[in-house]
Design a protein around this motif. Structure first.
Motif, PDB file in Angstrom:
ATOM      1  N   TYR B 264     -20.638  19.010 -41.111  1.00 59.10           N
ATOM      2  CA  TYR B 264     -21.620  18.181 -40.228  1.00 59.10           C
ATOM      3  C   TYR B 264     -20.774  16.709 -39.952  1.00 59.10           C
ATOM      4  O   TYR B 264     -21.370  15.822 -39.251  1.00 59.10           O
ATOM      5  N   LYS B 265     -19.547  16.716 -40.234  1.00 56.81           N
ATOM      6  CA  LYS B 265     -18.797  15.563 -39.787  1.00 56.81           C
ATOM      7  C   LYS B 265     -18.544  15.331 -38.154  1.00 56.81           C
ATOM      8  O   LYS B 265     -18.604  16.328 -37.772  1.00 56.81           O
ATOM      9  N   ASN B 266     -18.760  14.079 -37.767  1.00 52.24           N
ATOM     10  CA  ASN B 266     -18.483  13.500 -36.436  1.00 52.24           C
ATOM     11  C   ASN B 266     -16.912  13.663 -35.968  1.00 52.24           C
ATOM     12  O   ASN B 266     -16.121  13.585 -36.922  1.00 52.24           O
ATOM     13  N   GLY B 267     -16.786  13.996 -34.947  1.00 51.18           N
ATOM     14  CA  GLY B 267     -15.480  14.061 -34.435  1.00 51.18           C
ATOM     15  C   GLY B 267     -15.146  13.112 -33.442  1.00 51.18           C
ATOM     16  O   GLY B 267     -15.802  12.191 -32.962  1.00 51.18           O
ATOM     17  N   ALA B 374     -11.171  16.325 -49.237  1.00 52.31           N
ATOM     18  CA  ALA B 374     -12.507  16.929 -49.103  1.00 52.31           C
ATOM     19  C   ALA B 374     -13.421  16.234 -49.877  1.00 52.31           C
ATOM     20  O   ALA B 374     -13.301  15.554 -50.710  1.00 52.31           O
ATOM     21  N   THR B 375     -14.789  16.335 -49.228  1.00 55.82           N
ATOM     22  CA  THR B 375     -15.915  15.344 -49.700  1.00 55.82           C
ATOM     23  C   THR B 375     -16.617  16.395 -50.801  1.00 55.82           C
ATOM     24  O   THR B 375     -16.500  17.516 -50.791  1.00 55.82           O
ATOM     25  N   LEU B 376     -17.339  15.277 -51.628  1.00 61.41           N
ATOM     26  CA  LEU B 376     -18.020  16.030 -52.624  1.00 61.41           C
ATOM     27  C   LEU B 376     -19.213  17.099 -52.022  1.00 61.41           C
ATOM     28  O   LEU B 376     -19.125  18.263 -52.706  1.00 61.41           O
ATOM     29  N   GLY B 381     -17.645  18.230 -44.953  1.00 59.45           N
ATOM     30  CA  GLY B 381     -16.131  18.627 -44.739  1.00 59.45           C
ATOM     31  C   GLY B 381     -14.964  17.867 -45.362  1.00 59.45           C
ATOM     32  O   GLY B 381     -14.735  17.939 -46.569  1.00 59.45           O
ATOM     33  N   TYR B 382     -14.714  16.592 -44.920  1.00 60.47           N
ATOM     34  CA  TYR B 382     -13.379  15.721 -45.208  1.00 60.47           C
ATOM     35  C   TYR B 382     -13.371  14.405 -44.751  1.00 60.47           C
ATOM     36  O   TYR B 382     -14.332  14.270 -43.967  1.00 60.47           O
ATOM     37  N   THR B 383     -12.866  13.727 -45.591  1.00 61.33           N
ATOM     38  CA  THR B 383     -12.532  12.278 -44.825  1.00 61.33           C
ATOM     39  C   THR B 383     -11.281  12.324 -44.635  1.00 61.33           C
ATOM     40  O   THR B 383     -10.283  12.878 -45.221  1.00 61.33           O
ATOM     41  N   SER B 384     -10.582  11.442 -43.498  1.00 60.82           N
ATOM     42  CA  SER B 384      -9.158  11.300 -43.389  1.00 60.82           C
ATOM     43  C   SER B 384      -9.115   9.785 -43.015  1.00 60.82           C
ATOM     44  O   SER B 384      -9.895   9.436 -41.912  1.00 60.82           O
ATOM     45  N   PRO B 385      -7.992   9.098 -43.310  1.00 57.44           N
ATOM     46  CA  PRO B 385      -7.509   7.924 -43.006  1.00 57.44           C
ATOM     47  C   PRO B 385      -7.129   7.710 -41.636  1.00 57.44           C
ATOM     48  O   PRO B 385      -6.739   8.739 -41.198  1.00 57.44           O
TER      49      PRO B 385
END
Lengths: 174, 556
Positions: B264-267, B374-376, B381-385
């Motif tokens: 569901y992460k935004n792009g 990876a997120t909990l 999905g994931y987080t990325s700097p």
């Protein structure tokens, strides 16, 4: 039978007349982008009634670059003998479009260059592949076109341009 | 009796023809019937099983992809149709077998409005939120089918609105459009053109923005999937005496899809470009960051099917054969790309330029992976700097090219290229079974010699040195052209460095043809290597094949 023969002749003349009219294609009106980002309509393409060459190309197309480089080397002479103007239409997409201006200047080309990013002009002029070169007369009617480029093709084009500038038409229909 | 009827008929036809012809002659009124133009292409290939290169048996023996466009224009009205036929589809194209009219439209234009009903192609900004386009040679077509309105209400302001469904690239029938409905709006303001005082100003400024939304029913029995997915983009560019700076930022709301593994992460997408050009010199630099920006008119779409946007690759598009062994396409799930390019023209009558001048072009490009954690909650999905992992080079290409004219008869181009890339990303595409990174060096020498008026001989020598993947290659090409009509070429690619000795094969091809102004006929025979063919940032897998190919193109 005689009547039929006469009739056939008449019909042939009529169809021939229609077909002759159909031959003329005028440069379609489409919006393209100039290298400084300005939107320009092909209706504004002009050269004081002298011949215009429209050449479709792309930064990744070797024969296109060869053709435009070859004309570039003799361009001053072409302009002197016929007053011709070359308009180069790049079909590069968003990947290469930002590189078109540096590409053109880096080669010292003196053409008017536009980008047809959405291929609108390419479609309107029924271009399959690049390079595809068109020659337009004073009324911006297409009098000649050629798909692909081989070294030496420019000699034929130069002759046709000269002929067009002098007589207003070309007769080499080969 | 029969004679009587014939003569009566003849008379009637003659009278009608006379009326038409005579009327036209006497009245001299030019009846504008409009113009019909079009183009076509017929591509056919015979297939022969070849166990050495892995070309399978093809039951029909001959494949064929063809189309014809017809365009009718009369004043402000325009309409067009395209018939496409695949009996059966050429290998490597994912189109279904059969024929149809997947493209038909009508269009009306006046000074203020431009309305299209039917099939159309469109691009907003750099295409990061919407680009519907067509590339015949790649079997790619993601046109939209619906209604589009364009308007220039005030000079310099360009508005576009559209609604439609998208062509399923695999289908050649208009009934098989995307399930998702696409709505889009784009505005662009070329500020200088709106004010007389700024019209000729040295500095030109343009701003723009787009909105695209897709609606697709949620039929998932378990998950709640957003039915409406929106994407925005904003862009600006400034231009002053040869300098150009432009940028675009795109944002897409949660869009769980097959490609992103239902997260569901935004792009986001960011593209910044700068360039400077003056006579004899051009430089450009670009950076791009893409994160989860795969956007389709159907969330279940994969590969090249039903893509709604285009993420421009930041790598050079090669045109010589061996460098195309190493293509790159943007990874929509995340990458950092950067690229710089220089073109310089050494003037005539200088030390390096010689009598005819010389051209230099240098290009550097590098693609890095994003750093992802990876997120909990797996659905996020994931987080990325923002910044990339600098040591995670996915692709790197350094190349330099010199083009020089030595005399009115002799020209040459010399290129050197160095590639480093992580081929694991292409595994799923090609099925190569190797996990090592590839490092390759390629040299190309292209010479053309004018033997006499209109007769030219061109030779290419290419070499690729690498220890990985297929190993080293050598290639020789000879082409003879007689302007303006004839050409013939032969080339051989020799995979002499393949680790498997029985795969050290020659891929020999010969082709020739005729150009007749706007018509072209080409015939070839040879063995084609399997690989990825990428043009314009879209790749497709070309299977190995062996046989005769014919291509006929024309426009009228």
């Amino acid at each position: 039978m005689k009547k039929f023969f006469l009739l056939s002749l008449l019909l042939a003349a009529f169809v021939g007349k229609l077909a002759a009219q159909d031959e003329v294609q005028v440069l379609p009106e489409i919006k393209v982008k100039a290298l400084d980002g300005k939107t320009v309509s092909t209706a504004d393409f002009a050269n004081d009634g002298k011949p215009i060459i429209i050449s479709f190309w792309a930064t990744w197309c070797k024969p296109c670059i060869l053709e435009l480089n070859t004309i570039h080397e003799e361009y001053a002479e072409w302009v002197e003998e016929s007053g011709v103007k070359v308009i180069a239409i790049s079909i590069d997409d968003a990947r290469n479009a930002p590189k078109v201006a540096p590409f053109v200047e880096g080669r010292g080309w003196e053409y008017e260059v536009y980008i047809d990013e959405n291929s609108d002009l390419k479609r309107a002029m029924n271009v399959n592949n690049v390079p595809h070169t068109f020659l337009l007369n004073a009324n911006k009617e297409i009098v000649w076109q050629h798909n692909s480029y081989s070294p030496g093709d420019e000699e034929e084009l130069r002759e046709l341009v000269k002929q067009l500038a002098e007589t207003g038409k070309i007769d080499a229909k080969e | 009796m029969i004679q009587n009827i014939t003569s009566k008929l003849t008379f009637r036809v003659a009278a009608a023809a006379l009326m038409l012809f005579g009327g036209n002659l006497l009245g001299q009124k030019h009846v504008d019937l409009g113009e019909i133009h079009g183009n076509f292409e017929i591509d056919a290939q015979t297939y022969k099983a070849d166990s050495l290169i892995g070309a399978p048996e093809f039951p029909e023996k001959i494949g064929n992809n063809s189309f014809m466009n017809l365009l009718y224009t009369r004043g402000k009205f325009e309409s067009g149709v395209r018939f496409e036929s695949y009996y059966p589809t050429l290998q490597g194209f994912t189109r279904e077998r059969g024929a149809g009219i997947p493209y038909r439209y009508a269009r009306y234009r006046n000074e203020k409005f431009d309305v299209t009903a039917g099939t159309f192609y469109e691009q907003f900004g750099s295409g990061m939120v919407l680009r519907a386009y067509e590339a015949w040679g790649l079997g790619f077509d993601n046109s939209l089918d619906g209604v589009r309105v364009k308007s220039e209400p005030v000079k310099g302001v360009y508005l576009t609105g559209l609604v439609g469904r998208q062509r399923n690239a695999y289908s050649n029938k208009v009934e098989n459009l995307s399930e998702g409905i696409v709505r889009g709006f784009d505005a662009e303001w070329s500020i200088n053109d709106s004010f007389d005082s700024l019209m000729t100003a040295k500095t030109r400024v343009k701003i723009g923005g787009s909105f695209v939304s897709r609606f697709q029913k949620d039929e998932d029995p378990v998950q709640i999937i957003p039915e409406n997915v929106a994407a925005f983009a904003g862009r600006a560019s400034i231009n002053r005496s040869g300098f150009n700076l432009s940028g675009e930022y795109a944002y897409k709301y949660n869009d769980p899809s097959t490609v992103n593994n239902l997260i569901y992460k935004n792009g986001t997408g960011l593209l910044v470009q700068a360039s400077y050009a003056r006579k004899g010199l051009g430089v450009s630099a670009q950076v791009k960051r893409i994160d989860n920006m795969d956007f389709r008119s159907d969330r279940n779409g994969t590969f090249n099917n039903l893509t709604l946007n285009f993420l421009p690759p930041q790598t050079r598009q090669h045109s010589y054969r061996l460098p195309t062994l190493f293509p790159w396409a943007t990874q929509p799930m995340g990458e950092w790309g950067m690229q710089a390019e220089l073109s310089y023209n050494f003037k005539k009558d200088t030390w390096l330029g010689g009598a005819h001048g010389m051209n230099l072009s240098v290009n550097f490009s590098r693609i890095n992976a994003l750093s992802k954690t990876a997120t909990l909650d797996p659905s996020d999905g994931y987080t990325s700097p923002f910044f990339p992992l600098m040591d995670s080079v996915l692709f790197q290409d350094i190349n330099i090219e010199l083009t020089k004219k030595f005399s009115s008869k002799f020209k040459a181009t010399l290129s050197y290229l160095h590639f480093d890339y992580d081929q694991s990303l292409f595994h799923q595409l090609t099925g190569f079974n190797s996990s090592t990174d590839v490092s390759a060096e390629v040299q190309v020498l292209d010479m053309s010699y004018k033997l006499r008026k209109k007769h030219t001989l061109r030779m290419e020598f290419q070499h690729c040195y690498t220890k990985q993947e297929f190993g080293s290659w050598a290639m020789v090409l000879a082409e003879y052209t007689i302007a303006p009509h004839f050409f013939i070429a032969v080339f051989d690619e020799y995979n002499y460095g393949n680790a498997q000795v029985n795969k050290r094969l020659h891929y020999f091809s010969g082709l020739g043809g005729v150009n007749w102004n706007n018509y072209r006929f080409q015939i070839g025979y040879g063995r084609q290597r399997a690989g990825v063919l990428c043009v314009g940032g879209v790749c497709r897998v070309v299977p190995a094949s062996n046989g005769i190919s014919v291509a006929i193109t024309g426009s009228f």
